[in-house]
Design an enzyme around this catalytic site. Structure first.
Site, PDB file in Angstrom:
ATOM      1  N   GLU A 165       0.826  -1.201   0.000  1.00 15.87           N
ATOM      2  CA  GLU A 165       0.000   0.000   0.000  1.00 15.87           C
ATOM      3  C   GLU A 165       0.865   1.257   0.000  1.00 15.87           C
ATOM      4  O   GLU A 165       1.540   1.532   0.992  1.00 15.87           O
ATOM      5  CB  GLU A 165      -0.903   0.006   1.239  1.00 15.87           C
ATOM      6  CG  GLU A 165      -1.812   1.208   1.347  1.00 15.87           C
ATOM      7  CD  GLU A 165      -2.696   1.157   2.582  1.00 15.87           C
ATOM      8  OE1 GLU A 165      -3.665   1.936   2.635  1.00 15.87           O
ATOM      9  OE2 GLU A 165      -2.428   0.341   3.492  1.00 15.87           O
ATOM     10  N   GLU A 206       3.218   9.462   7.120  1.00 16.86           N
ATOM     11  CA  GLU A 206       3.227   8.178   7.816  1.00 16.86           C
ATOM     12  C   GLU A 206       4.502   7.382   7.577  1.00 16.86           C
ATOM     13  O   GLU A 206       4.906   6.584   8.423  1.00 16.86           O
ATOM     14  CB  GLU A 206       1.996   7.362   7.417  1.00 16.86           C
ATOM     15  CG  GLU A 206       0.690   8.038   7.832  1.00 16.86           C
ATOM     16  CD  GLU A 206      -0.532   7.166   7.615  1.00 16.86           C
ATOM     17  OE1 GLU A 206      -0.387   5.932   7.537  1.00 16.86           O
ATOM     18  OE2 GLU A 206      -1.638   7.721   7.529  1.00 16.86           O
ATOM     19  N   ASP A 235      -5.204   3.248  -1.995  1.00  9.09           N
ATOM     20  CA  ASP A 235      -6.011   3.842  -0.929  1.00  9.09           C
ATOM     21  C   ASP A 235      -6.312   5.287  -1.300  1.00  9.09           C
ATOM     22  O   ASP A 235      -5.395   6.099  -1.449  1.00  9.09           O
ATOM     23  CB  ASP A 235      -5.242   3.767   0.393  1.00  9.09           C
ATOM     24  CG  ASP A 235      -6.055   4.251   1.585  1.00  9.09           C
ATOM     25  OD1 ASP A 235      -6.539   5.404   1.541  1.00  9.09           O
ATOM     26  OD2 ASP A 235      -6.177   3.498   2.569  1.00  9.09           O
ATOM     27  N   HIS A 240      -4.739   8.210   0.916  1.00 15.37           N
ATOM     28  CA  HIS A 240      -3.316   8.478   0.668  1.00 15.37           C
ATOM     29  C   HIS A 240      -3.097   9.038  -0.736  1.00 15.37           C
ATOM     30  O   HIS A 240      -2.269   9.939  -0.925  1.00 15.37           O
ATOM     31  CB  HIS A 240      -2.516   7.193   0.862  1.00 15.37           C
ATOM     32  CG  HIS A 240      -2.592   6.641   2.247  1.00 15.37           C
ATOM     33  ND1 HIS A 240      -2.052   7.279   3.338  1.00 15.37           N
ATOM     34  CD2 HIS A 240      -3.171   5.510   2.723  1.00 15.37           C
ATOM     35  CE1 HIS A 240      -2.273   6.564   4.429  1.00 15.37           C
ATOM     36  NE2 HIS A 240      -2.960   5.491   4.081  1.00 15.37           N
ATOM     37  N   ARG A 291     -10.512  11.557   5.646  1.00 14.93           N
ATOM     38  CA  ARG A 291     -10.434  10.208   6.217  1.00 14.93           C
ATOM     39  C   ARG A 291     -11.735   9.775   6.879  1.00 14.93           C
ATOM     40  O   ARG A 291     -11.772   8.791   7.626  1.00 14.93           O
ATOM     41  CB  ARG A 291      -9.257  10.042   7.173  1.00 14.93           C
ATOM     42  CG  ARG A 291      -8.617   8.648   7.065  1.00 14.93           C
ATOM     43  CD  ARG A 291      -7.296   8.516   7.773  1.00 14.93           C
ATOM     44  NE  ARG A 291      -6.565   7.358   7.248  1.00 14.93           N
ATOM     45  CZ  ARG A 291      -5.324   7.027   7.583  1.00 14.93           C
ATOM     46  NH1 ARG A 291      -4.654   7.768   8.452  1.00 14.93           N
ATOM     47  NH2 ARG A 291      -4.737   5.972   7.064  1.00 14.93           N
ATOM     48  N   GLU A 340     -11.848   1.805   4.745  1.00 17.11           N
ATOM     49  CA  GLU A 340     -10.937   1.967   5.878  1.00 17.11           C
ATOM     50  C   GLU A 340     -10.964   3.444   6.245  1.00 17.11           C
ATOM     51  O   GLU A 340     -10.240   4.257   5.674  1.00 17.11           O
ATOM     52  CB  GLU A 340      -9.520   1.527   5.530  1.00 17.11           C
ATOM     53  CG  GLU A 340      -8.596   1.561   6.764  1.00 17.11           C
ATOM     54  CD  GLU A 340      -7.127   1.403   6.411  1.00 17.11           C
ATOM     55  OE1 GLU A 340      -6.488   0.498   6.972  1.00 17.11           O
ATOM     56  OE2 GLU A 340      -6.617   2.195   5.597  1.00 17.11           O
TER      57      GLU A 340
END
Length: 280
Positions: free
Chosen positions: A160, A166, A193, A196, A227, A256
Site C-alpha cells: 500500500e 506516515e 487507498d 493516501h 479520512r 478503511e
C-alpha cells in the site's frame, strides 16, 4: 462492485478502523448493512482462532478479501526496515505466518488467491542512522522472502503506497510499480487507498489507470479526503469507481475510514454513497 469494510479482531490504537470489539456482533451488523466482505486486521495469527473466525464470517454470508498486518507495526514496532536484524526477521516471520489463513479464506470463498495479505506500515520508515537506499534494500529483500513463501500457496501480497506523513518509503503508484519491478514476484501487487492518493497523487484517475494497465491492482481502500466515510469529503468516488471498472478491476473496494461521527453511522453512510455512485 463488491464492497467490504475493515474489522479488527482485537483492540487497536489505529484510529482509521471503524470496528473493534465484539467480533460476532460487528460481523452481523456489517452483513446487515449490505457489505459483501469483511477485511480483517490481525496483529498476530497466533492470537486468533481461525476456525471460529471462518465460522462467523461464513455464517453471515461474507468473505475475507484481505488481511491487514499494520497492527504488528503499531502495537509491536515490527518492520522490514528496522536497523535491528532480529526485528526485520521477526517482521518477515510474522508476515509469513498469515499465509495459511489467507490461503484458507480464499479457498473458502471459492476464489483461491482472493484473500491478499496487506503490507502497509509493516514496511517501516527510514530510521535515524539508516539511509534511504539501505532501507529500500531491506524492504526489497523482505518482500522477496515473503512472496517466495506465499507463492506455493497461491497467496498474494498487496503493498500500500502511504502518504509522506506516515512513512518515507513508497508514497505513489509509480514508486510502488518501481518496487514491484525490483522484487520480481508475480504475487506482489498494489493496494490503492484513496485517502493516501488524495495527498500524494497529482492525478488520481491517471494513477489508477497506470496500476490497472500493469494488472497490479490487488485491493482498494476507500476513505474520503478527510479520512471520514466516502461522501463526507471532496473525493469524486463515482469517477474513481468508473475508472476502476474501466481498467477491469473486479476485486473488493474496502472501507478503511475513521469511526466518525460513530462507527455504525460511518459504515451505513459509506456503503450508501458507494452504491449510489458506482457504475451500473
Amino acid at each position: 462492485m463488491k464492497l467490504s469494510i475493515v474489522l479488527s479482531t482485537h483492540a487497536a490504537q489505529f484510529q482509521a478502523v471503524a470496528f473493534k470489539g465484539d467480533f460476532e456482533a460487528n460481523v452481523a451488523r456489517i452483513a446487515g448493512w449490505g457489505y459483501d466482505g469483511v477485511e480483517l486486521a490481525i496483529r498476530d495469527p497466533k492470537l486468533v482462532n481461525g476456525d471460529e473466525l471462518e465460522r462467523i464470517v461464513s455464517a453471515h454470508g461474507l468473505t475475507v478479501p484481505a488481511i491487514g498486518t499494520g497492527q504488528a507495526w503499531g502495537e509491536e514496532g515490527l518492520s522490514y526496515t528496522d536497523p535491528d536484524p532480529s526485528v526485520r526477521a521477526a517482521s518477515i516471520e510474522r508476515t509469513q505466518s498469515h499465509i495459511p489463513f489467507a490461503r484458507r479464506m480464499g479457498a473458502a470463498c471459492g476464489e483461491p488467491g482472493r484473500t491478499v495479505i496487506i503490507i502497509g506500515l509493516l514496511r517501516g520508515t527510514v530510521k535515524p542512522g539508516v539511509d534511504h537506499a539501505q532501507a529500500m534494500e531491506w524492504l526489497v529483500d523482505a518482500l522477496q522472502q515473503c512472496c517466495a513463501a506465499a507463492q506455493p500457496h497461491g497467496v498474494r501480497l498487496a503493498l500500500e503506497p502511504l502518504n509522506r506523513y506516515e512513512t518515507d518509503l513508497i508514497h505513489t503508484v509509480a514508486e510502488g510499480l518501481d518496487l514491484i519491478e525490483r522484487v520480481e514476484a508475480d504475487n506482489l501487487g498494489l493496494l490503492l487507498d484513496t485517502f493516501h492518493m488524495n495527498i500524494e497523487e497529482r492525478d488520481l484517475p491517471g494513477a489508477i489507470r497506470a496500476a490497472g494497465a500493469s494488472e497490479h491492482i490487488f485491493h482498494v481502500h476507500v476513505a474520503d479526503s478527510n479520512r471520514w466515510y466516502p461522501g463526507a469529503g471532496h473525493i469524486d468516488f463515482g469517477h474513481l469507481l468508473a475508472v476502476l471498472d474501466e481498467v477491469g478491476y473486479t476485486g473488493y473496494v474496502s472501507g478503511e475510514f475513521m469511526p466518525l461521527p460513530d462507527a455504525d453511522t460511518a459504515a451505513k453512510l459509506g456503503i450508501a454513497h458507494l452504491r449510489a455512485v458506482a457504475p451500473s
